[in-house]
Motif scaffolding. Sequence first.
Motif, PDB file in Angstrom:
ATOM      1  N   PHE A  89       0.821  -1.209   0.000  1.00 27.49           N
ATOM      2  CA  PHE A  89       0.000   0.000   0.000  1.00 27.49           C
ATOM      3  C   PHE A  89       0.860   1.266   0.000  1.00 27.49           C
ATOM      4  N   ALA A  90       2.039   1.194   0.603  1.00 26.94           N
ATOM      5  CA  ALA A  90       2.949   2.348   0.569  1.00 26.94           C
ATOM      6  C   ALA A  90       3.423   2.621  -0.855  1.00 26.94           C
ATOM      7  N   VAL A  91       3.751   1.553  -1.589  1.00 27.04           N
ATOM      8  CA  VAL A  91       4.161   1.719  -2.988  1.00 27.04           C
ATOM      9  C   VAL A  91       2.996   2.255  -3.818  1.00 27.04           C
ATOM     10  N   LEU A  96       0.490   6.706  -6.762  1.00 26.25           N
ATOM     11  CA  LEU A  96      -0.688   7.545  -6.999  1.00 26.25           C
ATOM     12  C   LEU A  96      -0.431   9.016  -6.664  1.00 26.25           C
ATOM     13  N   THR A  97       0.301   9.282  -5.597  1.00 28.60           N
ATOM     14  CA  THR A  97       0.574  10.683  -5.253  1.00 28.60           C
ATOM     15  C   THR A  97       1.598  11.319  -6.191  1.00 28.60           C
ATOM     16  N   LYS A  98       2.333  10.499  -6.894  1.00 30.73           N
ATOM     17  CA  LYS A  98       3.278  11.032  -7.878  1.00 30.73           C
ATOM     18  C   LYS A  98       2.537  11.772  -8.995  1.00 30.73           C
ATOM     19  N   GLU A 102      -0.699  18.341  -9.704  1.00 35.91           N
ATOM     20  CA  GLU A 102      -1.521  19.499 -10.032  1.00 35.91           C
ATOM     21  C   GLU A 102      -2.788  19.602  -9.189  1.00 35.91           C
ATOM     22  N   THR A 103      -3.130  18.554  -8.494  1.00 34.51           N
ATOM     23  CA  THR A 103      -4.303  18.588  -7.608  1.00 34.51           C
ATOM     24  C   THR A 103      -3.867  18.180  -6.202  1.00 34.51           C
ATOM     25  N   ARG A 104      -3.185  19.080  -5.524  1.00 34.69           N
ATOM     26  CA  ARG A 104      -2.653  18.804  -4.182  1.00 34.69           C
ATOM     27  C   ARG A 104      -3.741  18.578  -3.146  1.00 34.69           C
ATOM     28  N   VAL A 105      -4.945  19.014  -3.422  1.00 37.50           N
ATOM     29  CA  VAL A 105      -6.042  18.849  -2.477  1.00 37.50           C
ATOM     30  C   VAL A 105      -6.379  17.369  -2.286  1.00 37.50           C
ATOM     31  N   VAL A 106      -6.146  16.571  -3.301  1.00 38.53           N
ATOM     32  CA  VAL A 106      -6.505  15.160  -3.269  1.00 38.53           C
ATOM     33  C   VAL A 106      -5.498  14.331  -2.469  1.00 38.53           C
ATOM     34  N   VAL A 111      -3.846   9.690   0.846  1.00 37.03           N
ATOM     35  CA  VAL A 111      -2.940   9.095   1.827  1.00 37.03           C
ATOM     36  C   VAL A 111      -3.725   8.480   2.986  1.00 37.03           C
ATOM     37  N   PHE A 112      -4.691   9.215   3.528  1.00 34.75           N
ATOM     38  CA  PHE A 112      -5.471   8.695   4.655  1.00 34.75           C
ATOM     39  C   PHE A 112      -6.325   7.493   4.246  1.00 34.75           C
ATOM     40  N   THR A 113      -6.903   7.555   3.065  1.00 34.93           N
ATOM     41  CA  THR A 113      -7.744   6.455   2.599  1.00 34.93           C
ATOM     42  C   THR A 113      -6.923   5.187   2.388  1.00 34.93           C
ATOM     43  N   LEU A 114      -5.778   5.314   1.737  1.00 33.91           N
ATOM     44  CA  LEU A 114      -4.965   4.128   1.480  1.00 33.91           C
ATOM     45  C   LEU A 114      -4.328   3.589   2.762  1.00 33.91           C
TER      46      LEU A 114
END
Length: 132
Positions: A89-91, A96-98, A102-106, A111-114
């Motif tokens: 899940f860390a990978v 996904l965060t990579k 452009e959408t830092r709000v997500v 992170v919390f969901t995963l």
Amino acid sequence: MLFASIIVAVDPVAVLAIFQEVGVNSVLYFIVFGESLLNDAVTVVLYHTLDGMNCYVDAGEELTAVMYVIAFVKFFTSSIGGITIGALFAVLTAVLTKYTVETRVVEPLLVFTLAYLSYLTSELFSFSGIIG
């Protein structure tokens, strides 16, 4: 032994509070914090392992050497399984965060969901969700 597995975890919250108040090096602070998380995780795994053995004692069965070996293997399987699921899940989180530059709000939501999904997946397979 079941009761001992519960009280064995010494919570270093007071130590961490003093560290923060005194202004200790952040590396030392995070080492103690990580150790406390690992200590809590090992305590939970140990409790579940001993609770499983306690079911046999409550049923009137006598514990054999094979049951002790199974408990030993279950302890490490639960720990290693939790670490493996947590690493997967860390990978996934890193990948996904990579692509959310452009959408830092997500990012916090992702992170919390995963992280929570990692915990739930570990518990679903009877691994340690705290370690994962």
